[in-house]
Design a protein around this motif. Sequence first.
Motif, PDB file in Angstrom:
ATOM      1  N   LEU A 106     -13.211  -3.854  14.065  1.00 26.36           N
ATOM      2  CA  LEU A 106     -12.211  -2.749  13.802  1.00 26.36           C
ATOM      3  C   LEU A 106     -12.527  -1.451  13.807  1.00 26.36           C
ATOM      4  CD1 LEU A 106     -12.428  -1.557  10.522  1.00 26.36           C
ATOM      5  CD2 LEU A 106     -12.036  -3.672   9.994  1.00 26.36           C
ATOM      6  N   GLU A 107     -11.797  -0.475  13.996  1.00 29.62           N
ATOM      7  CA  GLU A 107     -12.230   0.853  13.874  1.00 29.62           C
ATOM      8  C   GLU A 107     -11.143   1.458  13.180  1.00 29.62           C
ATOM      9  OE1 GLU A 107     -12.432   4.834  17.019  1.00 29.62           O
ATOM     10  OE2 GLU A 107     -12.143   2.541  17.793  1.00 29.62           O
ATOM     11  N   LEU A 108     -11.523   2.325  11.984  1.00 29.81           N
ATOM     12  CA  LEU A 108     -10.698   2.924  11.211  1.00 29.81           C
ATOM     13  C   LEU A 108     -10.427   4.211  11.425  1.00 29.81           C
ATOM     14  CD1 LEU A 108      -9.180   2.809   8.269  1.00 29.81           C
ATOM     15  CD2 LEU A 108     -11.163   3.372   7.384  1.00 29.81           C
ATOM     16  N   GLY A 109      -9.051   4.549  11.500  1.00 32.70           N
ATOM     17  CA  GLY A 109      -8.655   5.826  11.885  1.00 32.70           C
ATOM     18  C   GLY A 109      -8.166   6.863  10.650  1.00 32.70           C
ATOM     19  N   GLN A 110      -6.796   6.753  10.660  1.00 30.72           N
ATOM     20  CA  GLN A 110      -6.449   7.374   9.236  1.00 30.72           C
ATOM     21  C   GLN A 110      -6.251   6.171   8.043  1.00 30.72           C
ATOM     22  OE1 GLN A 110      -2.558   9.285   9.938  1.00 30.72           O
ATOM     23  NE2 GLN A 110      -2.002   9.597   7.682  1.00 30.72           N
ATOM     24  N   ASP A 111      -6.555   6.973   6.974  1.00 26.85           N
ATOM     25  CA  ASP A 111      -6.774   5.978   5.602  1.00 26.85           C
ATOM     26  C   ASP A 111      -5.965   6.630   4.551  1.00 26.85           C
ATOM     27  OD1 ASP A 111      -8.398   7.820   5.651  1.00 26.85           O
ATOM     28  OD2 ASP A 111     -10.122   6.470   4.756  1.00 26.85           O
ATOM     29  N   GLY A 112      -4.704   6.385   4.935  1.00 26.46           N
ATOM     30  CA  GLY A 112      -4.083   6.694   3.358  1.00 26.46           C
ATOM     31  C   GLY A 112      -3.842   8.218   3.128  1.00 26.46           C
ATOM     32  N   PRO A 113      -3.067   8.549   2.103  1.00 24.41           N
ATOM     33  CA  PRO A 113      -2.581   7.618   0.870  1.00 24.41           C
ATOM     34  C   PRO A 113      -1.312   6.870   1.308  1.00 24.41           C
ATOM     35  CG  PRO A 113      -1.988  10.033   0.431  1.00 24.41           C
ATOM     36  CD  PRO A 113      -2.785   9.951   1.668  1.00 24.41           C
ATOM     37  N   SER A 114      -0.427   7.123   2.477  1.00 22.78           N
ATOM     38  CA  SER A 114       0.750   6.927   2.603  1.00 22.78           C
ATOM     39  C   SER A 114       1.040   6.262   4.105  1.00 22.78           C
ATOM     40  CB  SER A 114       1.994   7.590   2.391  1.00 22.78           C
ATOM     41  OG  SER A 114       1.806   8.895   3.273  1.00 22.78           O
ATOM     42  N   ARG A 115      -0.452   6.281   4.681  1.00 19.50           N
ATOM     43  CA  ARG A 115      -0.434   5.859   6.028  1.00 19.50           C
ATOM     44  C   ARG A 115      -1.712   5.216   6.521  1.00 19.50           C
ATOM     45  NH1 ARG A 115       3.178   6.134  10.519  1.00 19.50           N
ATOM     46  NH2 ARG A 115       2.072   5.821  12.707  1.00 19.50           N
ATOM     47  N   TYR A 134      -1.728  -3.688  -3.360  1.00 17.30           N
ATOM     48  CA  TYR A 134      -0.677  -4.453  -2.501  1.00 17.30           C
ATOM     49  C   TYR A 134       0.593  -4.173  -3.118  1.00 17.30           C
ATOM     50  CZ  TYR A 134       2.538  -8.165  -1.118  1.00 17.30           C
ATOM     51  OH  TYR A 134       3.434  -8.910  -0.569  1.00 17.30           O
ATOM     52  N   SER A 135       1.793  -3.810  -2.264  1.00 19.29           N
ATOM     53  CA  SER A 135       3.145  -3.629  -2.745  1.00 19.29           C
ATOM     54  C   SER A 135       3.927  -4.125  -1.558  1.00 19.29           C
ATOM     55  CB  SER A 135       3.307  -2.319  -2.948  1.00 19.29           C
ATOM     56  OG  SER A 135       4.767  -1.892  -3.118  1.00 19.29           O
ATOM     57  N   ARG A 136       5.330  -4.485  -1.810  1.00 15.45           N
ATOM     58  CA  ARG A 136       6.022  -5.074  -0.951  1.00 15.45           C
ATOM     59  C   ARG A 136       6.476  -3.821   0.124  1.00 15.45           C
ATOM     60  NH1 ARG A 136       9.656  -9.716  -3.749  1.00 15.45           N
ATOM     61  NH2 ARG A 136       7.923 -11.201  -4.066  1.00 15.45           N
ATOM     62  N   GLN A 137       6.490  -2.488  -0.419  1.00 19.36           N
ATOM     63  CA  GLN A 137       6.889  -1.388   0.377  1.00 19.36           C
ATOM     64  C   GLN A 137       5.966  -0.978   1.277  1.00 19.36           C
ATOM     65  OE1 GLN A 137       8.867   0.675  -3.603  1.00 19.36           O
ATOM     66  NE2 GLN A 137       8.775   1.951  -2.042  1.00 19.36           N
ATOM     67  N   TRP A 138       4.698  -1.841   1.474  1.00 17.48           N
ATOM     68  CA  TRP A 138       4.013  -1.327   2.609  1.00 17.48           C
ATOM     69  C   TRP A 138       4.377  -1.943   3.779  1.00 17.48           C
ATOM     70  CZ3 TRP A 138       0.674   2.574   3.030  1.00 17.48           C
ATOM     71  CH2 TRP A 138      -0.062   2.943   1.701  1.00 17.48           C
ATOM     72  N   VAL A 152      -4.333  -9.781  -1.350  1.00 20.05           N
ATOM     73  CA  VAL A 152      -5.669 -10.520  -1.141  1.00 20.05           C
ATOM     74  C   VAL A 152      -6.706 -10.167  -2.279  1.00 20.05           C
ATOM     75  CG1 VAL A 152      -7.811 -10.201   0.165  1.00 20.05           C
ATOM     76  CG2 VAL A 152      -5.551 -10.204   1.347  1.00 20.05           C
ATOM     77  N   ASN A 153      -7.410 -10.885  -2.865  1.00 18.01           N
ATOM     78  CA  ASN A 153      -8.203 -10.907  -3.861  1.00 18.01           C
ATOM     79  C   ASN A 153      -7.455 -10.091  -5.364  1.00 18.01           C
ATOM     80  OD1 ASN A 153     -10.300 -11.754  -2.540  1.00 18.01           O
ATOM     81  ND2 ASN A 153     -11.067  -9.636  -2.001  1.00 18.01           N
ATOM     82  N   LEU A 154      -6.106 -10.808  -5.483  1.00 21.37           N
ATOM     83  CA  LEU A 154      -5.304 -10.469  -6.535  1.00 21.37           C
ATOM     84  C   LEU A 154      -4.566  -9.215  -6.394  1.00 21.37           C
ATOM     85  CD1 LEU A 154      -7.110 -11.874  -9.567  1.00 21.37           C
ATOM     86  CD2 LEU A 154      -5.282 -13.309  -7.936  1.00 21.37           C
ATOM     87  N   TRP A 155      -5.154  -8.023  -5.682  1.00 20.82           N
ATOM     88  CA  TRP A 155      -4.432  -6.816  -5.670  1.00 20.82           C
ATOM     89  C   TRP A 155      -4.660  -5.901  -4.338  1.00 20.82           C
ATOM     90  CZ3 TRP A 155      -6.861  -1.929  -5.094  1.00 20.82           C
ATOM     91  CH2 TRP A 155      -8.003  -1.869  -4.886  1.00 20.82           C
ATOM     92  N   GLN A 156      -5.399  -6.507  -3.563  1.00 19.77           N
ATOM     93  CA  GLN A 156      -5.612  -5.582  -2.427  1.00 19.77           C
ATOM     94  C   GLN A 156      -4.537  -5.956  -1.263  1.00 19.77           C
ATOM     95  OE1 GLN A 156      -9.605  -6.668  -1.645  1.00 19.77           O
ATOM     96  NE2 GLN A 156     -10.311  -4.502  -1.820  1.00 19.77           N
ATOM     97  N   LEU A 157      -4.246  -5.082  -0.399  1.00 19.36           N
ATOM     98  CA  LEU A 157      -3.339  -5.171   0.537  1.00 19.36           C
ATOM     99  C   LEU A 157      -4.058  -5.930   1.924  1.00 19.36           C
ATOM    100  CD1 LEU A 157      -0.845  -4.851   1.949  1.00 19.36           C
ATOM    101  CD2 LEU A 157      -1.387  -2.460   2.811  1.00 19.36           C
ATOM    102  N   GLY A 158      -3.262  -7.151   2.332  1.00 17.42           N
ATOM    103  CA  GLY A 158      -4.064  -7.719   3.598  1.00 17.42           C
ATOM    104  C   GLY A 158      -2.753  -7.754   4.636  1.00 17.42           C
ATOM    105  N   VAL A 159      -3.270  -7.607   5.850  1.00 21.94           N
ATOM    106  CA  VAL A 159      -2.388  -7.800   6.949  1.00 21.94           C
ATOM    107  C   VAL A 159      -2.885  -8.874   7.966  1.00 21.94           C
ATOM    108  CG1 VAL A 159      -1.348  -6.447   8.829  1.00 21.94           C
ATOM    109  CG2 VAL A 159      -1.971  -5.159   6.897  1.00 21.94           C
ATOM    110  N   THR A 169      -0.477  -0.218  12.313  1.00 21.19           N
ATOM    111  CA  THR A 169      -0.025   0.923  11.588  1.00 21.19           C
ATOM    112  C   THR A 169       0.226   0.391  10.257  1.00 21.19           C
ATOM    113  OG1 THR A 169       0.626   2.307  13.407  1.00 21.19           O
ATOM    114  CG2 THR A 169       1.351   3.002  11.403  1.00 21.19           C
ATOM    115  N   VAL A 170       0.122   0.970   9.109  1.00 24.82           N
ATOM    116  CA  VAL A 170       0.381   0.406   7.923  1.00 24.82           C
ATOM    117  C   VAL A 170       1.029   1.829   7.198  1.00 24.82           C
ATOM    118  CG1 VAL A 170      -0.111  -0.774   5.618  1.00 24.82           C
ATOM    119  CG2 VAL A 170      -1.239  -1.490   7.773  1.00 24.82           C
ATOM    120  N   ALA A 171       2.494   1.706   6.764  1.00 25.86           N
ATOM    121  CA  ALA A 171       3.061   2.874   6.426  1.00 25.86           C
ATOM    122  C   ALA A 171       3.897   2.635   4.992  1.00 25.86           C
ATOM    123  CB  ALA A 171       3.732   3.573   7.360  1.00 25.86           C
TER     124      ALA A 171
END
Length: 222
Positions: A106-115, A134-138, A152-159, A169-171
Amino acid sequence: RLAGTAPGRRARAARQLGAAWLLLKGELPDAPDIDRVVTIRAGGVQLHLHRLHRPPPRAWLARREIAAGSRDAGWQLLLDADVTPGRDAVVPGRRPGVRDLEEGSLELGQDGPSRWEIAVQSPAPGLLVLDQAYSRQWRASAGGEPLETVPVNLWQLGVRFPAGRHEITVAWDRGPLFRGTALAAVALLITLFLLVGSRPTRRRRIPSGVPAPRSPANPPAP
């Protein structure tokens, strides 16, 4: 859960939650999850700052997907010495089980806070994990196609993503916020309208132009 975890496993739990340091009043016992301990004094209180060993990166591809039947079972898996932070992903599932995933990049580009913008490549379907609550609004997508998000791991966001190379893109979806604000504004207008419409109006007495009758006991003066 972290506060109630046994001291010998607390560093492992903190690493699984993405922490790099752990500040406690008492010093934890030596463990492979701790690199060093720094003792500091703050406000007359002695504190121990534990530097954790290799905290997970901001974004990583899981090599194993471990399904847990409940949150309690998931927490116990995170405390297991065989579950490696930054490598194994504990996800909710009806049936417990382990699934090996192919190695990718993977190659990380933009990393948060909303995208987030991440380029991934894998010979098989994979699971991208972000150091993000994690939130359903992502909303995640690749090439305009929506992707499934999972905790993932009870709290992280998995895709989850398909095989191949993808620009993911995760927004944050602001739609619910805008709709909630609009509904609140409409409700406020309706409330104001009802309040104004229900106010009692004072009737004004309009003179008729006819003089009021006088009492016979008080005749007019000559």
